[in-house]
Scaffold this motif. Structure first.
Motif, mmCIF file in Angstrom:
data_model
loop_
_atom_site.group_PDB
_atom_site.id
_atom_site.type_symbol
_atom_site.label_atom_id
_atom_site.label_comp_id
_atom_site.label_asym_id
_atom_site.label_seq_id
_atom_site.Cartn_x
_atom_site.Cartn_y
_atom_site.Cartn_z
ATOM 1 N N ALA A 26 36.155 50.462 42.316
ATOM 2 C CA ALA A 26 36.912 49.155 41.762
ATOM 3 C C ALA A 26 37.703 48.740 43.038
ATOM 4 C CB ALA A 26 38.071 49.732 40.973
ATOM 5 N N ILE A 27 37.677 47.468 43.449
ATOM 6 C CA ILE A 27 38.423 46.778 44.711
ATOM 7 C C ILE A 27 39.571 46.109 43.872
ATOM 8 C CG2 ILE A 27 38.253 45.166 46.314
ATOM 9 C CD1 ILE A 27 35.525 46.216 46.928
ATOM 10 N N LYS A 28 40.800 46.315 44.298
ATOM 11 C CA LYS A 28 41.881 45.571 43.439
ATOM 12 C C LYS A 28 42.863 44.923 44.428
ATOM 13 C CE LYS A 28 45.159 46.764 39.824
ATOM 14 N NZ LYS A 28 45.437 47.936 39.194
ATOM 15 N N SER A 29 42.843 43.601 44.475
ATOM 16 C CA SER A 29 43.955 42.740 45.046
ATOM 17 C C SER A 29 45.157 42.821 44.349
ATOM 18 C CB SER A 29 43.268 41.327 45.743
ATOM 19 O OG SER A 29 43.144 40.685 44.315
ATOM 20 N N ARG A 30 46.251 41.783 44.811
ATOM 21 C CA ARG A 30 47.297 41.580 44.035
ATOM 22 C C ARG A 30 47.195 41.057 42.479
ATOM 23 N NH1 ARG A 30 51.427 38.136 44.267
ATOM 24 N NH2 ARG A 30 50.178 36.910 45.905
ATOM 25 N N LYS A 31 46.049 40.187 42.710
ATOM 26 C CA LYS A 31 45.879 39.235 41.354
ATOM 27 C C LYS A 31 44.474 39.787 40.676
ATOM 28 C CE LYS A 31 47.932 35.176 42.672
ATOM 29 N NZ LYS A 31 47.542 33.951 43.498
ATOM 30 N N THR A 32 43.735 40.371 41.484
ATOM 31 C CA THR A 32 42.352 40.636 40.749
ATOM 32 C C THR A 32 41.728 41.929 40.868
ATOM 33 O OG1 THR A 32 41.742 38.223 41.756
ATOM 34 C CG2 THR A 32 39.973 39.600 40.819
ATOM 35 N N GLN A 33 40.889 42.295 40.046
ATOM 36 C CA GLN A 33 40.285 43.627 40.118
ATOM 37 C C GLN A 33 38.536 43.382 39.829
ATOM 38 O OE1 GLN A 33 40.663 48.325 39.308
ATOM 39 N NE2 GLN A 33 41.243 47.076 37.484
ATOM 40 N N ALA A 153 26.815 44.199 48.812
ATOM 41 C CA ALA A 153 27.995 43.275 48.341
ATOM 42 C C ALA A 153 28.873 43.293 49.564
ATOM 43 C CB ALA A 153 28.396 43.548 46.993
ATOM 44 N N ILE A 154 29.416 41.968 49.893
ATOM 45 C CA ILE A 154 30.576 41.828 50.709
ATOM 46 C C ILE A 154 31.857 41.137 50.033
ATOM 47 C CG2 ILE A 154 31.453 40.709 52.803
ATOM 48 C CD1 ILE A 154 28.721 40.968 54.208
ATOM 49 N N VAL A 155 32.754 42.024 49.718
ATOM 50 C CA VAL A 155 33.976 41.365 49.130
ATOM 51 C C VAL A 155 35.117 40.989 50.157
ATOM 52 C CG1 VAL A 155 35.871 41.852 47.387
ATOM 53 C CG2 VAL A 155 33.374 42.813 47.167
ATOM 54 N N GLU A 156 35.589 40.048 50.086
ATOM 55 C CA GLU A 156 36.548 39.363 51.167
ATOM 56 C C GLU A 156 37.911 38.942 50.506
ATOM 57 O OE1 GLU A 156 34.836 36.650 53.768
ATOM 58 O OE2 GLU A 156 36.789 36.121 54.679
ATOM 59 N N SER A 157 38.863 39.386 50.940
ATOM 60 C CA SER A 157 40.130 39.026 50.602
ATOM 61 C C SER A 157 41.358 38.966 51.744
ATOM 62 C CB SER A 157 40.577 39.931 49.702
ATOM 63 O OG SER A 157 42.103 39.987 49.313
#
Ligand SMILES: [Zn+2]
Ligand SMILES: [Zn+2]
Length: 426
Positions: A26-33, A153-157
């Motif tokens: 799981a990758i979780k930012s402030r708004k999105t999981q 997959a590359i996930v960017e935030s």
């Protein structure tokens, strides 16, 4: 009072750590999981990744169709739609494999066919190198070289870039181009470790040895059984036989037929779509028991599941092929400890319904891998650079730990083999 809002990203490992099976992160930012993969552990009773409440998830990435990455995704579709991101080809192959999983293990699964259908209705078809916004995260898929349709997959935030390799192979094979490794700047690397302790033999050498051995058997009037998984390895063997202009009979059995019908429509995902099509056109397809019996009576190659001789039509073929000494059984997939294939390699015996059968046919093994070997894994870590944080998963416990140690000592990069449930702030 000042409220400090952290921009940090969290990575939580949900499964597939210190083991192979049920991969999920799981990758979780402030708004999105965003979840990447949500696989299943195939065993006597299936195992699942850690639970995540569906109302806390914004989307799921399907890196490829293999069940250890895709098999539990429909659990998020019991209550309705949930976006799933993957290549169009991965969705079609995943549908085929999960349908088969429901047929075989439906009793143990927390979802049913209807939920798989909802998953298919939720798919967001995403091509390689086509960035997509998921809340405040950006997702990009890169070719993985592992199986047709497979992706890294590359996930960017906020300028931070996480690369999840999933299963990948940086070398070309008969069927696929090697992984796209033009990663750009990467802050976090989550990499597979399946073959962390093994080097693969040079591909050309493996292909030549295989073809030479097959020709010897067929020219002495024998039949070669090649037990192979329906998606990936079966097609690789078909392409190799075609590439070397093998002129004897080639028969394909099992689900590979359905997989091939799907792949026929996606030639661009393959290294040489034309070679693949002509390999399909010259192969024989099993339609029923009569064809199956006939195939075992003539010189040629039979490609049939299961790769480790567990299930599929393996028992029928082993019964008919292994007794005669002019025949051969050539294993082309990794044989896990205690599998019938591993026992055959180690003891020369095959166990059918509890009875031990002596095998008179030749038995041999060929390393047609679709994963990176040790050297390629270290090279990938090196490519990503010394400033990255590296996590190793999707490997036996000792392989994940060993690779972490090697990367640390050889490259001086921070590398960890996390456990399921571990959370890291990035
Ligand atoms: Zn895989
Ligand atoms: Zn895998």
């Amino acid at each position: 009072m000042t409220i400090i809002i952290s921009n940090s990203l969290k990575i939580k490992f949900l499964g597939g750590t210190l083991e192979v099976g049920r991969s999920a992160v799981a990758i979780k930012s402030r708004k999105t999981q965003l979840l990447i993969d949500y696989g299943i552990m195939i065993g006597f009773e299936p195992g699942f990744p850690m639970h995540v409440p569906p109302n806390e998830v914004d989307g799921i990435v399907l890196t490829h169709s293999h069940l250890d990455h895709s098999g539990t995704i429909p659990i998020f579709h019991i209550r309705g739609k949930m976006p799933v991101y993957g290549t169009p080809l991965s969705f079609e192959l995943a549908k085929l494999l999960i349908t088969d999983l429901i047929h075989i293990s439906g009793y143990y699964l927390p979802f049913e066919y209807l939920d798989l259908q909802t998953m298919m209705d939720s798919c967001v078809k995403t091509n390689y190198r086509e960035p997509r916004k998921v809340g405040d995260l950006t997702l990009e898929l890169l070719e993985s070289g592992h199986i047709p349709g497979g992706a890294q997959a590359i996930v960017e935030s906020n300028g931070k870039r996480i690369l999840y390799t999933s299963d990948f192979n940086s070398s070309n094979t008969g069927l696929l181009r090697g992984a796209d490794q033009d990663y750009g700047n990467i802050d976090v690397l989550i990499m597979e470790s399946t073959y962390a302790s093994e080097e693969h033999m040079d591909r050309k050498t493996v292909e030549q040895r295989f073809i030479n051995r097959v020709i010897v058997i067929v020219e002495r009037g024998g039949t070669v059984l090649v037990p192979a998984f329906s998606v990936g390895r079966s097609q690789e063997i078909l392409c190799i036989l075609k590439k070397f202009q093998f002129k004897y009979s080639v028969t394909v059995d099992g689900m590979a037929k359905d997989a091939n019908n799907i792949l026929r429509r996606y030639p661009n995902y393959l290294r040489d779509g034309e070679l693949f099509k002509s390999a399909l056109n010259s192969a024989h397809w099993i339609k029923g028991w009569r064809d199956r019996r006939l195939a075992t009576k003539k010189p040629g190659v039979i490609i049939s599941p299961a790769g480790m001789l567990r299930g599929g039509n393996a028992i029928f073929y082993m019964n008919n092929i292994s007794r005669k000494k002019e025949n051969a059984i050539f294993l082309v997939s990794y044989q896990v400890p205690n599998s019938p294939g591993r026992k055959l390699l180690d003891t020369g015996k095959f166990i059918i319904r509890g009875k031990t059968m002596k095998v008179n046919a030749d038995v041999d093994t060929f390393d047609f891998t679709s994963h990176c070997g040790r050297k390629q894994l270290i090279k990938t870590a090196e490519l990503v650079g010394e400033n990255a944080q590296i996590f190793l998963m999707h490997g036996a416990e000792e392989n994940c730990q060993r690779l972490a140690k090697e990367i640390k000592t050889e490259l001086g990069v921070n590398a960890i083999s996390p456990s399921t449930g571990d959370v890291y702030n990035i």
